[in-house]
Design an enzyme around this catalytic site. Sequence first.
Site, PDB file in Angstrom:
ATOM      1  N   ASP A  10       0.872  -1.164   0.000  1.00  0.00           N
ATOM      2  CA  ASP A  10       0.000   0.000   0.000  1.00  0.00           C
ATOM      3  C   ASP A  10       0.915   1.220   0.000  1.00  0.00           C
ATOM      4  O   ASP A  10       2.132   1.093   0.174  1.00  0.00           O
ATOM      5  CB  ASP A  10      -0.904  -0.045   1.233  1.00  0.00           C
ATOM      6  CG  ASP A  10      -1.879   1.112   1.302  1.00  0.00           C
ATOM      7  OD1 ASP A  10      -2.262   1.626   0.235  1.00  0.00           O
ATOM      8  OD2 ASP A  10      -2.244   1.514   2.424  1.00  0.00           O
TER       9      ASP A  10
ATOM     10  N   ASP B  80      -0.084   4.847   1.524  1.00  0.00           N
ATOM     11  CA  ASP B  80      -0.216   5.655   2.740  1.00  0.00           C
ATOM     12  C   ASP B  80       0.045   4.821   3.985  1.00  0.00           C
ATOM     13  O   ASP B  80      -0.558   3.765   4.193  1.00  0.00           O
ATOM     14  CB  ASP B  80      -1.616   6.272   2.806  1.00  0.00           C
ATOM     15  CG  ASP B  80      -1.865   7.232   1.657  1.00  0.00           C
ATOM     16  OD1 ASP B  80      -1.076   8.176   1.499  1.00  0.00           O
ATOM     17  OD2 ASP B  80      -2.838   7.018   0.909  1.00  0.00           O
TER      18      ASP B  80
ATOM     19  N   VAL C 233     -12.398  15.873   2.660  1.00  0.00           N
ATOM     20  CA  VAL C 233     -10.996  16.290   2.752  1.00  0.00           C
ATOM     21  C   VAL C 233     -10.151  15.496   1.762  1.00  0.00           C
ATOM     22  O   VAL C 233      -9.218  16.022   1.148  1.00  0.00           O
ATOM     23  CB  VAL C 233     -10.465  16.110   4.189  1.00  0.00           C
ATOM     24  CG1 VAL C 233      -8.975  16.423   4.254  1.00  0.00           C
ATOM     25  CG2 VAL C 233     -11.231  17.000   5.158  1.00  0.00           C
TER      26      VAL C 233
ATOM     27  N   VAL D 127     -11.684  13.379  -0.929  1.00  0.00           N
ATOM     28  CA  VAL D 127     -12.320  13.337  -2.251  1.00  0.00           C
ATOM     29  C   VAL D 127     -12.143  14.653  -3.002  1.00  0.00           C
ATOM     30  O   VAL D 127     -11.918  14.660  -4.229  1.00  0.00           O
ATOM     31  CB  VAL D 127     -13.818  12.991  -2.115  1.00  0.00           C
ATOM     32  CG1 VAL D 127     -14.534  13.137  -3.449  1.00  0.00           C
ATOM     33  CG2 VAL D 127     -13.986  11.577  -1.574  1.00  0.00           C
TER      34      VAL D 127
ATOM     35  N   ASP E 205      -1.535  -0.963   6.065  1.00  0.00           N
ATOM     36  CA  ASP E 205      -1.815  -0.530   7.434  1.00  0.00           C
ATOM     37  C   ASP E 205      -3.266  -0.761   7.840  1.00  0.00           C
ATOM     38  O   ASP E 205      -3.574  -0.775   9.027  1.00  0.00           O
ATOM     39  CB  ASP E 205      -1.489   0.957   7.596  1.00  0.00           C
ATOM     40  CG  ASP E 205      -2.464   1.841   6.820  1.00  0.00           C
ATOM     41  OD1 ASP E 205      -2.390   1.829   5.581  1.00  0.00           O
ATOM     42  OD2 ASP E 205      -3.301   2.520   7.448  1.00  0.00           O
TER      43      ASP E 205
END
EC number: 3.1.3.-
Length: 534
Positions: A104, A106, A240, A242, A372
């Site tokens: 991933d 982030d 925040v 999108v 995560d």
Amino acid sequence: MTSAVPLLSRWCRATLAARKKLTHKAEPAFCKGIWWQCVRSLAALSNGPETGDMRGYLTSNYKEVKRSINEELVPSVSSSLLNPDAIFANNEMSLEDIEVYGFDYDYTLAFYSKDLHTLIFNTARDLLINEHRYPKEIRSYEYDPNFAIRGLHYDVHKALLMKIDSFHYIQLGTVYRGLNVVPDFYGKSSEGNTLKQFMDIFSLPEMTLLSCVNEYFLKNNIDYEPVHLYKDVKEAIRDVHVKGILYRAVEADIERYICYGERTQAVLSKLANLGKKMFLITNSPSSFVNKGMNFIVGKDWRDLFDVVIVQADKPNFFNDKRRPFRKVAERGILLWDKIHHLEKGQTYKQGNLFEFLKLTGWRGSKVLYFGDHIYSDLADLTLKHGWRTGAIIPELKSEIEIMNTSHYITTVTWLQGLTGLLERMQVYRDAESQMVLQDWIKERQEMRDLARKMFNRQFGSIFRTDHNPTYFLRRLSRFADIYMESLSCLLNYDLHHTFYPKRTPLQHELPVCSEQQNTGTFRIPLGKEMAQIK
């Protein structure tokens, strides 16, 4: 008959000394079975006091157990501390079997500073005011990074934030309405859709914002509908992301928000140099990932990856067969070509895992994917596709560092000893004994509260309640083969290393030392030993 504890303590010391003589090794810190057996068997060796002085008898046992723990057990535990940079195993797994590594983005490849959560909180709070017409007074609330922890549940209808254990019980003292604890709230959690769990790291500002707005309404006696508040906060947090607010802010000041880039670069370079295949599947957009990876690795970062997929829409990516891949050209332009091959150096948008498997042939246990988010990143891969999974848990390092402190070790070892005393001495039902036992029960609760607050004053550790694993850890154990603080932990191991889960006793089993200590080996690397496995 006098206190049985001196005899018991001598037996413990003799047993451990004999073991040390036979194995030529000091007793490892986590091989405490003999000690806990000593403590919890205390009353079994005693027929009670001869004089009838129950208070004196119980106090004598209390003092002797506490002395033995402080003078002998605590130093033993403190001599072998866990390394926070180790990798921990839920299932046996050998890196030698892994041919393909997936990631991933982030909080896996890219780690963010706490400024990012402040940005999310402030932006979502302002969206509530400007677009949902919430009172402008809520702007006085600031983000508190020390309020919430990951894995909490929220009762949408009652506006309660709470911590639940692996058996679905609410931990006493961890139910909050607004910013204040709801006392004496305990029991089995409610079923159905009323509870929502916050599992990913991005949810921390969402929980804090929910609690702050609830607090404002409660303090000002404003009648409101909790369901509407939950949906509005959820929508504001979503916007925040999108609407691109978060992405633009990070891209504009990347050095402020992204940290530990050199550690990620070292891991990727190691895997590439050893000939491993690598791929990236993320929900983040192309330009955001590109700028982040340019900062972390360099402009040639795509050369490290065999496949790069952005805006994948996980977890739908793992289940929806209908969405095809689409190639992303320079400046984010989407091409309409049908995808027959996933080419190295190119970026693709959307798609689905079934097409991914068909085009790459990367199936089964030779693939290890890191993420995560336990549900969005790992659950489907484990349950449906047979990939091996690794969870990135940034909170792990700080929690282990706390567990390695003398304050925590002393508190928890005495908590265990006091619990053993209570368990055995409860057979004395006379009034004098019960007064002493009530004092012990009160002290035990104080010790439990003290241990919990060392991690987080409101909710404690993300991994355990007072005596059970948390619901979060239960899901982590179910869906992750291994877990670690960051990808950089891989640098401590060669790629032939096998991870073994630690054997832990069940409730009906004797608390004997596991086979890893009996063979003189450590399956969880200790702090002083990590250099030997690099």
